[in-house]
Enzyme design. Structure first.
Site, PDB file in Angstrom:
ATOM      1  N   CYS A  10     -26.359 -12.319 -20.783  1.00  0.00           N
ATOM      2  CA  CYS A  10     -26.175 -13.338 -20.053  1.00  0.00           C
ATOM      3  C   CYS A  10     -26.597 -13.888 -18.881  1.00  0.00           C
ATOM      4  O   CYS A  10     -26.669 -14.797 -18.505  1.00  0.00           O
ATOM      5  CB  CYS A  10     -24.553 -13.727 -20.062  1.00  0.00           C
ATOM      6  SG  CYS A  10     -23.808 -12.753 -18.503  1.00  0.00           S
ATOM      7  N   CYS A  63     -18.882 -12.362 -19.793  1.00  0.00           N
ATOM      8  CA  CYS A  63     -20.202 -12.211 -20.643  1.00  0.00           C
ATOM      9  C   CYS A  63     -20.218 -13.506 -21.500  1.00  0.00           C
ATOM     10  O   CYS A  63     -21.334 -14.313 -21.617  1.00  0.00           O
ATOM     11  CB  CYS A  63     -20.592 -11.003 -21.063  1.00  0.00           C
ATOM     12  SG  CYS A  63     -22.303 -10.732 -21.463  1.00  0.00           S
ATOM     13  N   CYS A  70     -27.570  -9.208 -16.059  1.00  0.00           N
ATOM     14  CA  CYS A  70     -27.086  -8.660 -17.428  1.00  0.00           C
ATOM     15  C   CYS A  70     -28.166  -9.131 -18.537  1.00  0.00           C
ATOM     16  O   CYS A  70     -28.543 -10.217 -18.545  1.00  0.00           O
ATOM     17  CB  CYS A  70     -25.674  -9.362 -17.464  1.00  0.00           C
ATOM     18  SG  CYS A  70     -25.135  -9.323 -19.573  1.00  0.00           S
ATOM     19  N   CYS A  89     -22.924  -6.894 -18.912  1.00  0.00           N
ATOM     20  CA  CYS A  89     -21.784  -7.190 -18.017  1.00  0.00           C
ATOM     21  C   CYS A  89     -20.759  -6.091 -18.584  1.00  0.00           C
ATOM     22  O   CYS A  89     -20.317  -5.950 -19.869  1.00  0.00           O
ATOM     23  CB  CYS A  89     -21.031  -8.544 -18.439  1.00  0.00           C
ATOM     24  SG  CYS A  89     -21.945  -9.740 -17.685  1.00  0.00           S
ATOM     25  N   GLY A  97       0.818  -1.371   0.079  1.00  0.00           N
ATOM     26  CA  GLY A  97       0.102   0.103  -0.094  1.00  0.00           C
ATOM     27  C   GLY A  97       0.843   1.351  -0.124  1.00  0.00           C
ATOM     28  O   GLY A  97       0.304   2.309  -0.318  1.00  0.00           O
TER      29      GLY A  97
END
Ligand SMILES: [Zn+2]
Lengths: 199, 291
Positions: free
Chosen positions: B244, B272, B241, B266, B32
């Protein structure tokens, strides 16, 4: 003894990349053993693992510290000068990298550059040749890069390594990072790794 | 002579790679924390993710398989160009499939499919400093990180709550890594923040214009900042979605016509496609197939 012109990587660009990934994987997955690329040939005391990491990470921008055995061997210093151009410094506190051929030759960890609170990345990375990465007393490691906990079984660590490492861990975000090498492989212990006894 | 022979492998010279590699190692050792590095000019504009490109160029080897996504899609100009760049300068195999990739360079998304051990996710980061909008001076933000002084960040988030009744930040939502450094996850939607936590993959972040590299090793704690009375929440979508039928994935709104027709699909195009190939069909996916 080889001439200083020999002993680099057979394919410098690709070998450095492979060796770097081993070191990166070692630090990202502390306690795991990662295979290093072997250089063409090595010197008596500067083993193939030290050479491999030296060639991969050091250059004229990286002051390096060598233990007495390495520093007093002209073949070693000439090899380093020729292949990396890295300046060799006498004070461990000025080193970006430190190379030690044995634990007994290593000063206390807190003698090296520990970085600052604002720039903890400026600390020394110590590369230490140990007797073996496996087969020793079992210690438990925890921290970033380790799923739950892992085990290390190093042979040839410094005398009071356990206490020194705890002190190093307490300094976070400051602290040194350690690369242990033996048998053509490297193991990483970044400053974040907590080491304890047990199973 | 081949075209590629004019370049060093992976475009960057070896000295630059070593410098970037050293920065990556320290970044991994201090999760970080933003490691400064000397960014190089790349043969593409900064907006194209030169930080991510430099990180990828420094780690990639001939055996790697590279995937590049932009907003979750493999087929945008940016993603296609970066993929072509590495296919040329590093002769690596490329893929659009998340599961097949060893390195995934990304702008704005984390793939829906859980990443695996050994995979590396490289983020293109425009602004690496999460405290920048609170404090423009680098010397000051560096001090704040050094002293772990993150109070201002919490004040900002709490002001959001006072004003909007919730934390309004939806992109680049700040996280704390291993309980120490506050980090900008790059402009990914906060939907993806939980995927960073305890990931199997190594996550590397490159900011070219700002000269910073930072990292999150695998199995590392990444916690989105929040408050006890206002816990962190990811975005939720009303419907699955349209192509899909996937639920619990990040969706993009696609405009269909001038009359306001639209659908949600998606954002992760590979996910997808994989689902549709497996026979999953969304509400508009059927119509599409029938045309
Ligand atoms: Zn879909």
């Amino acid at each position: 003894m080889d001439t200083i012109l020999e002993g680099g990587f057979s394919s410098p660009v690709l070998n450095s990349q492979t060796a770097f990934r081993a070191v990166m994987d070692a630090l990202a997955n502390p306690g795991t053993v990662q295979k290093l690329v072997a250089p063409l040939s090595t010197h008596r005391r500067l083993g193939p693992e030290l050479v491999s990491i030296l060639l991969t990470l050091s250059d004229h921008d990286t002051p390096i510290w060598l233990d007495d055995t390495l520093r007093s061997d002209p073949a070693v210093t000439e090899f380093i000068a020729f292949h990396t151009g890295a300046p060799v410094v006498a004070e461990p506190g000025r080193a970006m990298f430190a190379f030690a051929s044995a634990a007994a030759a290593l000063p206390r960890l807190d003698q090296f550059n520990l970085g600052t609170q604002e720039y903890p990345d400026r600390s020394t990375t110590i590369v230490l040749a140990v007797e073996a990465l496996t087969g020793g007393e079992q210690l438990v490691v925890r921290g970033p890069g380790i799923k739950d906990h892992g085990h290390i079984n190093l042979v040839g660590l410094p005398e009071d390594f356990f206490a020194q490492w705890s002190a190093n861990r307490e300094l976070f975000p400051r602290g040194i990072d350690l690369l242990l090498v033996a048998d053509g492989a490297v193991m990483g212990l970044p400053r974040t790794t907590r080491i304890s006894e047990g199973h | 002579m081949t075209t590629t022979a004019q370049y060093n492998f992976a475009y960057l010279d070896e000295q630059t790679k070593r410098m970037i590699r050293r920065a990556i190692l320290k970044a991994i050792a201090i999760p970080g924390y933003q490691v400064p590095f000397s960014s190089r000019e790349m043969p593409m504009p900064y907006g194209w993710g030169t930080g991510g490109v430099q990180v990828t160029a420094s780690i990639i080897g001939p055996d790697d398989v590279l995937k590049v996504i932009d907003q979750g899609a493999d087929d945008t100009t940016n993603a296609v160009s970066i993929r072509a760049f590495f296919a040329k300068v590093a002769q690596v195999q490329t893929t659009t499939r998340t599961a097949e990739a060893t390195i995934i360079q990304t702008r704005h998304r984390i793939p829906e499919r859980a990443l695996q051990a050994g995979q590396i996710l490289v983020y293109q980061v425009p602004i690496p400093e999460p405290l920048r909008f609170l404090e423009p001076r680098e010397t000051e933000t560096r001090k704040m990180h050094a002293l772990e002084e993150y109070g201002l960040m919490h004040v900002k988030l709490y002001e959001d709550i006072a004003r909007h009744g919730r934390i309004a930040t939806t992109y680049a939502y700040p996280v704390k890594v291993e309980g120490r450094y506050v980090m900008d996850p790059s402009p990914t939607p906060k939907f993806d923040n939980p995927k960073m936590h305890m990931s199997e993959a190594l996550q590397l972040f490159g900011a070219g214009r700002e000269h910073r590299i930072y990292a999150v090793p695998p199995h590392t704690e990444v916690v989105s900042l929040d408050f006890e009375d206002h816990p962190f929440e990811i975005q939720h979508f009303e419907q699955p979605c349209a192509l899909c039928g996937a639920e619990q994935v990040y969706l993009d709104e696609v405009i269909l016509d001038d009359a306001g027709g639209h659908m949600f699909v998606c954002s992760d195009t590979d996910n997808c496609e994989e689902r549709r190939n497996a026979g999953f069909v969304g509400s508009l996916g059927v119509q599409e197939a029938a045309e």
